[in-house]
Design an enzyme around this catalytic site. Structure first.
Site, PDB file in Angstrom:
ATOM      1  CG  HIS A 128      -2.455  -1.272   1.575  1.00 36.79           C
ATOM      2  ND1 HIS A 128      -3.477  -0.776   2.176  1.00 36.79           N
ATOM      3  CD2 HIS A 128      -2.229  -2.216   0.653  1.00 36.79           C
ATOM      4  CE1 HIS A 128      -3.580  -1.623   1.564  1.00 36.79           C
ATOM      5  NE2 HIS A 128      -2.953  -2.709   1.150  1.00 36.79           N
ATOM      6  CD  GLU A 131      -6.322   4.381   1.325  1.00 36.74           C
ATOM      7  OE1 GLU A 131      -7.551   4.346   0.922  1.00 36.74           O
ATOM      8  OE2 GLU A 131      -5.540   3.767   2.134  1.00 36.74           O
TER       9      GLU A 131
END
Length: 206
Positions: A128, A131
């Protein structure tokens, strides 16, 4: 409430049943072992439960499954290394390692050693990035963790050089608009930039 092998079988089976309802034939599932090991539930409880459900889904529903062992980034890299080592009996079930949980103040660079170890073991690498975190986190995931795929990456639009790199190298982005909405990266789905990313020629998956 997730305590024994049957609990984890039921969890995975329910998920794969939902996939079947939505006409999904292949799924790549991130799971967080530390969520369970930190409360005394070892791999030999949850992994056999997962395995039973995955095999049942393959046989009865025609769904194929890859598992992505993900490290909780708010915890230390040492605990991530330990988590990777503890998974050794189940490496055959795992396709990749990943990085999830609270992105802010937990940059990819924090996990450089464990990703290098996972690469040597032959795992695919995902993380990830971009974001909640800034474009710099995306650069770190690419340059330091050597990821094969980026999860999210929606803030890449803030860095023209990064956008050009992602387009040129066709780095896959797995974009999750509902997560972006839930975490208040956007205030309304109409604000999401996935169409912009696609129009710019990036390799985007929803």
């Amino acid at each position: 409430v997730l305590r024994d092998e049957d609990d984890f079988f039921e969890l995975m089976w329910a998920y794969l049943g939902k996939c079947h309802q939505q006409n999904i034939v292949h799924t790549e599932i991130m799971f967080d072992p530390q969520t369970h090991t930190q409360r005394g539930i070892p791999y030999d409880v949850f992994m056999p439960g997962f395995a039973r459900a995955i095999e049942k889904a393959k046989t009865e529903l025609g769904i194929s499954v890859f598992l992505i062992l993900s490290f909780l980034r708010h915890l230390s890299e040492d605990t991530a290394i330990q988590t990777l080592q503890q998974a050794q009996p189940y490496y055959s079930m795992i396709k990749a390692v990943g990085l999830d949980s609270a992105e802010l103040h937990n940059p990819p660079s924090k996990f450089q050693r464990v990703f290098a170890q996972a690469a040597l073991l032959g795992f695919k690498l995902v993380a990830h990035a971009g974001e909640e975190g800034p474009p710099e986190y995306i650069w770190e995931a690419i340059n330091l963790l050597k990821v094969d795929r980026l999860d999210h990456g929606v803030r890449s639009v803030e860095d023209p050089k990064l956008m050009a790199y992602l387009k040129q190298h066709q780095v896959p982005l797995t974009v999750c608009p509902l997560s972006n909405l839930k975490l208040c990266v956007i205030n309304d789905m109409s604000e999401h930039n996935i169409i912009e990313l696609l129009n710019e020629g990036l390799r985007v998956m929803v």
